[in-house]
Design a protein around this motif. Structure first.
Motif, mmCIF file in Angstrom:
data_model
loop_
_atom_site.group_PDB
_atom_site.id
_atom_site.type_symbol
_atom_site.label_atom_id
_atom_site.label_comp_id
_atom_site.label_asym_id
_atom_site.label_seq_id
_atom_site.Cartn_x
_atom_site.Cartn_y
_atom_site.Cartn_z
ATOM 1 N N HIS A 6 -3.818 5.874 3.443
ATOM 2 C CA HIS A 6 -4.590 4.669 3.116
ATOM 3 C C HIS A 6 -4.046 3.414 3.798
ATOM 4 C CE1 HIS A 6 -6.281 1.377 0.778
ATOM 5 N NE2 HIS A 6 -7.301 2.188 0.583
ATOM 6 N N ASP A 39 2.712 2.264 -12.570
ATOM 7 C CA ASP A 39 2.101 1.812 -11.324
ATOM 8 C C ASP A 39 1.986 0.289 -11.247
ATOM 9 O OD1 ASP A 39 1.766 4.478 -11.619
ATOM 10 O OD2 ASP A 39 -0.364 4.329 -12.114
ATOM 11 N N SER A 66 2.459 7.879 3.082
ATOM 12 C CA SER A 66 2.398 9.122 2.315
ATOM 13 C C SER A 66 0.977 9.545 1.986
ATOM 14 C CB SER A 66 3.183 8.960 1.008
ATOM 15 O OG SER A 66 2.681 7.864 0.270
ATOM 16 N N SER A 67 0.000 8.677 2.207
ATOM 17 C CA SER A 67 -1.369 9.060 1.827
ATOM 18 C C SER A 67 -2.399 8.866 2.931
ATOM 19 C CB SER A 67 -1.801 8.270 0.578
ATOM 20 O OG SER A 67 -2.722 7.270 0.879
ATOM 21 N N VAL A 75 4.466 0.731 -2.019
ATOM 22 C CA VAL A 75 4.665 0.745 -3.473
ATOM 23 C C VAL A 75 4.191 2.053 -4.104
ATOM 24 C CG1 VAL A 75 4.616 -1.756 -3.772
ATOM 25 C CG2 VAL A 75 2.473 -0.486 -3.825
ATOM 26 N N LEU A 76 3.546 2.899 -3.321
ATOM 27 C CA LEU A 76 3.077 4.165 -3.878
ATOM 28 C C LEU A 76 4.205 5.193 -3.921
ATOM 29 C CD1 LEU A 76 0.161 3.197 -3.805
ATOM 30 C CD2 LEU A 76 -0.468 5.426 -2.939
ATOM 31 N N GLY A 77 4.239 5.933 -5.004
ATOM 32 C CA GLY A 77 5.194 7.027 -5.094
ATOM 33 C C GLY A 77 6.559 6.639 -5.600
ATOM 34 N N GLY A 99 7.281 5.746 -8.715
ATOM 35 C CA GLY A 99 7.450 6.360 -10.037
ATOM 36 C C GLY A 99 8.303 5.502 -10.959
ATOM 37 N N GLY A 100 8.574 6.050 -12.139
ATOM 38 C CA GLY A 100 9.546 5.428 -13.025
ATOM 39 C C GLY A 100 9.014 4.361 -13.951
ATOM 40 N N ASP A 148 0.833 -1.205 0.000
ATOM 41 C CA ASP A 148 0.000 0.000 0.000
ATOM 42 C C ASP A 148 0.873 1.263 0.000
ATOM 43 O OD1 ASP A 148 -2.294 1.834 0.911
ATOM 44 O OD2 ASP A 148 -3.263 -0.116 0.897
#
Lengths: 267, 255
Positions: A79, A109, A76-77, A101-103, A105-106, A39
């Protein structure tokens, strides 16, 4: 007696012929069970979660591949913290491994969350909570393979369904994981099972009060808050039966959901 | 290039880019009108659309309605941050409410706008199989406390999200055209610049433009569906062209 035979005798056949866990699963606290949460991270300093997050890693993209580093960034969110908060109320002695796994990038998703799932399966976490999904068709096959690997490794993956018109992966893979959609039920232990439908389980997911960032709480609605209710219940099963297979978990969920609906019908 | 020529070149460039903006502005206006209608239907005070900014999962406010709309437009949110960041990456709609009025809810944006977010509904914007952005509704109309958005409102907002996602997709197509025209202008001689300006103007004014755009979108949709659909569409279109050519022949005789 083999482990499989011992597990089989640990599951009772009810009067109606369905499997249910023999121990009183409702009183279990998830002791000895570590749940992987794929998450946005978990805020381990939240009063509801203090001391419960035993490992935190964060995805990072390096040379076109995803690697996981130890992380103290928290959430970071909000959730991931919310999901862990829901599980902690149902299974207060369960522990968490946060796979953020959020944020990252690259790479896009889908690829990052696929890597998160692979990480959790390789580490053989018995219970994996997955609130993410993708509608991109090219992830269908790799996710299907990954879920088969989870099944063979004995990992129980609980995924939030997507109530949008397009199919979302992996929640439409009904054979190898537990998919959940929100209901208006308020009792956290009351869930439903709709055998034959793509998304088989329903659990409370409307106005759920749970942990949030900065030590606070929020009232939340969405399928991704129904999912951790089932994760918490599975953690209760696993406390009594550490070698429970995904198949047995589904059988038990099915039997208990039938009991729930009978209780509701007789009430 | 002499200074005077450079100045004239830059002026022409700026004027042409202004014309090019006409391609995207009607779409953002349409998005904001639909936002306002949907916000009224959902009894929401503020509504906004966030779109991907770059390829790292960052978000940018593209359109907004409500009291702080002007301050929101153009504002950015880093990848994976906040409720919007989660919705973009998870594809999951969610409603979040701070019913007790506790700590900061959506800190960075509230700080910048002076707004107090208490209840929010956020949905993914899907175009094809991509999540192209996030649709957000914030607070109720009238004074606080604001009641949470309901599950029924989440389902209804999903219908608006589909329509807005289609507009966002069109916005990207128009922006691509705009960037392409800017590049052409940047490297072109004055004469070509005039031609590009005239072409952009004709696109804007043409009554048949909408129909052509619809046709282009249909072809693109078919092309997305796979190799066999692409081949079939091509064969059909080629047959149609042959048919059209034959209809335009003035004589069917061989001499």
């Amino acid at each position: 007696m083999s482990i499989g035979e011992r597990e089989a005798t640990d599951l009772n056949l009810t009067m109606s012929g369905y499997f249910v866990p023999r121990h009183n699963w409702r009183d279990a606290t998830g002791r000895g069970v570590t749940i992987a949460i794929i998450d946005s991270g978990i805020d381990g300093t939240h009063p509801d979660l203090a001391g419960k997050v035993i490992e935190s890693v964060k995805a990072r993209v390096e040379n076109g591949r995803v690697v996981f580093d130890p992380s103290d960034e928290g959430d970071s969110s909000g959730h991931g913290t919310a999901c862990a908060g829901i599980i902690a109320r149902i299974a207060p002695d369960a522990r968490f491994s946060s796979i953020k796994v959020l944020g990252a990038g690259g790479l896009g998703d889908g690829q990052v969350f696929l890597a998160g799932l692979e990480y959790a399966i390789k580490r053989r976490f018995k219970v994996i909570n997955l609130s993410l999904g993708t509608t991109k068709p090219h992830f269908f096959a790799p996710l299907h393979d990954m879920l088969d690997r989870a099944y063979q490794a004995g990992c129980i993956v609980v995924a939030a369904a997507n109530n949008l018109p397009q199919p979302s992966f992996p929640s439409v893979f009904s054979s190898s994981l537990v998919s959940v959609i929100r209901s208006e039920e308020t009792d956290p232990l009351k869930f439903g099972f709709h055998f034959g439908e793509v998304i088989e389980l329903t659990a409370p997911g409307v106005n759920v009060h749970t942990a949030w960032l900065d030590g606070g709480y929020r009232t939340l609605t969405g399928n991704s808050f129904a999912c951790p209710h089932i994760t918490g219940i599975v953690a209760k099963f696993v406390e009594g039966y550490p070698n429970l297979t995904p198949f047995q978990v589904k059988a038990a969920l099915y039997a208990i959901a039938r009991e729930n609906s009978n209780i509701q019908a007789n009430a | 290039m002499p200074e005077r020529d450079l100045e004239a070149h830059l002026r022409r460039l700026i004027e042409t880019i202004d014309i090019a903006n006409v391609l995207t502005e009607p779409i953002t206006t349409a998005i904001e009108r639909l936002l306002a209608v949907s916000a009224a239907s959902l009894d929401s005070e503020e509504a906004s659309v966030l779109v991907r900014d770059g390829d790292q999962g960052d978000l940018r406010f593209l359109a907004a309605t409500g009291r702080v709309a002007d301050r929101l437009r153009g504002m950015k949110i880093p990848a994976g941050k906040g409720v919007a960041g989660f919705v973009l990456m998870s594809g999951q709609p969610m409603a979040v409410s701070d019913v007790e009025g506790e700590s900061s809810f959506y800190a960075e944006v509230d700080k910048a706008t002076g707004y107090d977010t208490q209840t929010m509904l956020a949905l993914p914007l899907r175009a094809g199989d991509e999540v192209v952005g996030v649709l957000e509704y914030v607070n109720r109309r009238g004074d606080p406390p604001h009641t949470p958005f309901t599950a029924d409102e989440m389902d209804r907002a999903g219908i608006y999200a589909d329509a807005i996602a289609a507009l966002v997709d069109s916005y990207y197509s128009a922006r691509l055209l705009k960037e392409l025209s800017s590049r052409v202008i940047g490297s072109a001689e004055a004469e070509t610049t005039e031609q590009v300006r005239a072409w952009l103007g004709s696109i804007r004014d043409s009554s048949g433009h909408r129909e052509r755009l619809d046709l282009a979108l249909l072809v693109r949709e078919l092309a997305r569906r796979g190799d066999s659909e692409r081949r079939l569409a091509r064969e059909l279109l080629e047959s149609l062209l042959k048919y059209s050519d034959s209809m335009n022949e003035t004589s069917y005789l061989g001499y």
